[in-house]
Design an enzyme around this catalytic site. Structure first.
Site, PDB file in Angstrom:
ATOM      1  N   LYS A   1       3.869  -6.089   3.397  1.00  0.00           N
ATOM      2  CA  LYS A   1       2.593  -6.332   4.059  1.00  0.00           C
ATOM      3  C   LYS A   1       1.468  -6.492   3.032  1.00  0.00           C
ATOM      4  O   LYS A   1       1.549  -5.961   1.923  1.00  0.00           O
ATOM      5  CB  LYS A   1       2.247  -5.169   4.989  1.00  0.00           C
ATOM      6  CG  LYS A   1       3.359  -4.796   5.959  1.00  0.00           C
ATOM      7  CD  LYS A   1       2.944  -3.624   6.831  1.00  0.00           C
ATOM      8  CE  LYS A   1       4.128  -3.093   7.611  1.00  0.00           C
ATOM      9  NZ  LYS A   1       5.092  -2.354   6.750  1.00  0.00           N
TER      10      LYS A   1
ATOM     11  N   SER B   1       2.020   1.580  -3.985  1.00  0.00           N
ATOM     12  CA  SER B   1       2.838   0.416  -4.358  1.00  0.00           C
ATOM     13  C   SER B   1       4.176   0.809  -4.996  1.00  0.00           C
ATOM     14  O   SER B   1       4.975  -0.075  -5.327  1.00  0.00           O
ATOM     15  CB  SER B   1       2.086  -0.557  -5.281  1.00  0.00           C
ATOM     16  OG  SER B   1       1.995  -0.087  -6.608  1.00  0.00           O
TER      17      SER B   1
ATOM     18  N   PHE C   1       0.804  -1.222   0.000  1.00  0.00           N
ATOM     19  CA  PHE C   1       0.000   0.000   0.000  1.00  0.00           C
ATOM     20  C   PHE C   1       0.841   1.279   0.000  1.00  0.00           C
ATOM     21  O   PHE C   1       0.331   2.353  -0.323  1.00  0.00           O
ATOM     22  CB  PHE C   1      -0.892  -0.027   1.245  1.00  0.00           C
ATOM     23  CG  PHE C   1      -2.179   0.733   1.106  1.00  0.00           C
ATOM     24  CD1 PHE C   1      -3.088   0.400   0.120  1.00  0.00           C
ATOM     25  CD2 PHE C   1      -2.492   1.771   1.969  1.00  0.00           C
ATOM     26  CE1 PHE C   1      -4.292   1.094  -0.006  1.00  0.00           C
ATOM     27  CE2 PHE C   1      -3.685   2.469   1.854  1.00  0.00           C
ATOM     28  CZ  PHE C   1      -4.589   2.124   0.858  1.00  0.00           C
ATOM     29  N   TYR C   2       2.119   1.184   0.355  1.00  0.00           N
ATOM     30  CA  TYR C   2       2.941   2.383   0.517  1.00  0.00           C
ATOM     31  C   TYR C   2       3.165   3.086  -0.823  1.00  0.00           C
ATOM     32  O   TYR C   2       3.567   2.463  -1.808  1.00  0.00           O
ATOM     33  CB  TYR C   2       4.286   2.049   1.147  1.00  0.00           C
ATOM     34  CG  TYR C   2       4.214   1.634   2.600  1.00  0.00           C
ATOM     35  CD1 TYR C   2       3.063   1.836   3.364  1.00  0.00           C
ATOM     36  CD2 TYR C   2       5.303   1.049   3.234  1.00  0.00           C
ATOM     37  CE1 TYR C   2       2.994   1.468   4.690  1.00  0.00           C
ATOM     38  CE2 TYR C   2       5.252   0.681   4.572  1.00  0.00           C
ATOM     39  CZ  TYR C   2       4.089   0.882   5.289  1.00  0.00           C
ATOM     40  OH  TYR C   2       4.034   0.510   6.610  1.00  0.00           O
ATOM     41  N   THR C   3       2.948   4.401  -0.801  1.00  0.00           N
ATOM     42  CA  THR C   3       3.072   5.266  -1.982  1.00  0.00           C
ATOM     43  C   THR C   3       2.480   4.599  -3.225  1.00  0.00           C
ATOM     44  O   THR C   3       3.098   4.555  -4.281  1.00  0.00           O
ATOM     45  CB  THR C   3       4.529   5.700  -2.232  1.00  0.00           C
ATOM     46  OG1 THR C   3       5.399   4.547  -2.271  1.00  0.00           O
ATOM     47  CG2 THR C   3       5.011   6.643  -1.164  1.00  0.00           C
TER      48      THR C   3
END
Length: 361
Positions: A88, A63, A59-61
């Site tokens: 994650k 993907s 989910f970060y930035t």
């Protein structure tokens, strides 16, 4: 201590650095992260210093974080195999798709395949449940993770931001069914966030999960940049997310951190990180850095060892009030100990305990 002072994570043989490089800021897709080039320099500096543990999420930035790591490290087996790469699942990258996120079998398998593709690797060292999905039975999630482990796509599994009772249920299921248990617990933990000491930390200690705190500087509130004097002049990068914590309580704490930092010729951020590192059960603290200078300052926190008196002083400043049932010990100390010696310390008496010559009915 140095970054190559490795420790095993929980009840496993997975060896990780005392500071984990958090990659939530890799990529400028949300308007406040690091450029691709700076992210690569940060990874190189961390690895050169002896670090081996990098943490990201699908989910970060949007993907992009995973792709930056994959482009720089995953496609180079000699670099990748020396690292512990953690990511994650749970986050939904596909609006409108009810199975695009969460912890169901369909979602977890798809998320794993996509993370492997972006990270350009055949396996994930540590695969975290990002947060508890109340709509999915935990046995379905654990069975799916076991399938990924047996397929060689995942080496170990961990859990983040999930109630203690649910983590225990998951690991008891794993124990009885011979599945891979959670070996790590990722939780927000700092001098300004200690509610985890109520249930989560004791649970991790009892069940052997290595704690990897996130946001040990409370999103930058304990970085030393934000003080009472600079409150109206220093730019807050994350807006309301940060300003909510910049109050008198935080400023008083920063004042005390500054006093301790001066005694060690150190910085506020390093002292705050050293305190988190000293907490029971903490294996590897997640540090985030948007710039090389921030990374260097955070790594230097490993050179700082606080005295027992300093740790106790900082502990008292933000000591949480633990509710039921933990506080029952204070009310009825002799319920279990009867005024006996426990580890060489005499337990306080209680007016509810029978006198020497009294007899119970």
């Amino acid at each position: 201590m140095a970054l190559d002072h490795y420790a095993t994570l929980g009840r496993s043989g997975l060896r990780v650095s005392p500071l984990c490089l958090g990659a939530m800021t890799f990529g400028e897709d949300l308007g406040w992260g690091s450029s691709v080039e700076e992210s690569q320099r940060i990874m190189d500096r961390y690895i050169a210093a002896g670090g081996n543990f990098i943490d990201t999420a699908n989910f970060y930035t949007k993907s992009h974080s995973e792709k930056i790591i994959g482009d720089h490290l995953g496609r180079h087996p000699a670099k990748r195999d020396r690292l512990v790469i953690a990511t994650k699942f749970s986050g939904n990258l596909y609006p409108g798709d009810p199975n695009g996120g969460g912890s169901g079998r369909k979602s977890v398998i798809a998320a794993c395949e996509n993370s492997l593709r972006r990270l350009q690797t055949d396996y994930i060292d540590l695969y975290w449940l990002h947060n508890w999905d109340v709509n999915t039975p935990i046995d379905e999630t654990m069975a799916t993770l076991e399938d990924l482990v047996r397929a060689g796509k995942v080496r170990h599994v961990g859990v983040s931001d999930t109630p203690a009772w649910k983590v225990v249920e998951a690991n008891m299921l794993a124990r009885f069914r011979n599945w891979s248990p959670f070996i790590g617990l990722q939780i927000e933990y700092s001098l300004l966030e200690r509610s985890v000491e109520q249930e989560l930390v004791p649970m991790a200690l009892e069940h052997g999960l290595g704690i990897t705190p996130w946001s040990p500087l409370k999103g930058g509130a304990l970085s030393g940049k934000h003080t009472r004097a600079s409150a109206t002049t220093t730019k807050v990068d994350r807006g309301a997310f940060m300003t909510a914590f910049l109050d008198e309580r935080t400023f008083k704490l920063v004042d005390e951190l500054e006093h301790v930092a001066k005694a060690h010729d150190s910085t506020v951020a390093r002292v705050a990180l050293a305190w988190v590192r000293s907490r029971p059960g903490v294996t590897s603290t997640i540090i985030g850095a948007r710039r090389i200078g921030q990374l260097d300052d955070n790594i230097k926190s490993l050179e700082l060892t606080l005295t027992a008196a300093e740790i106790a002083h900082l502990d008292e400043l933000t000591k949480p009030t633990l509710g039921f049932p933990q506080n029952m010990r204070a009310y009825f100390p002799a319920f279990h100990n009867g005024g006996t010696m426990v580890n060489g310390v005499e337990m306080p008496p209680s007016s509810f305990v029978l006198e020497k010559n009294d007899k119970p009915y």
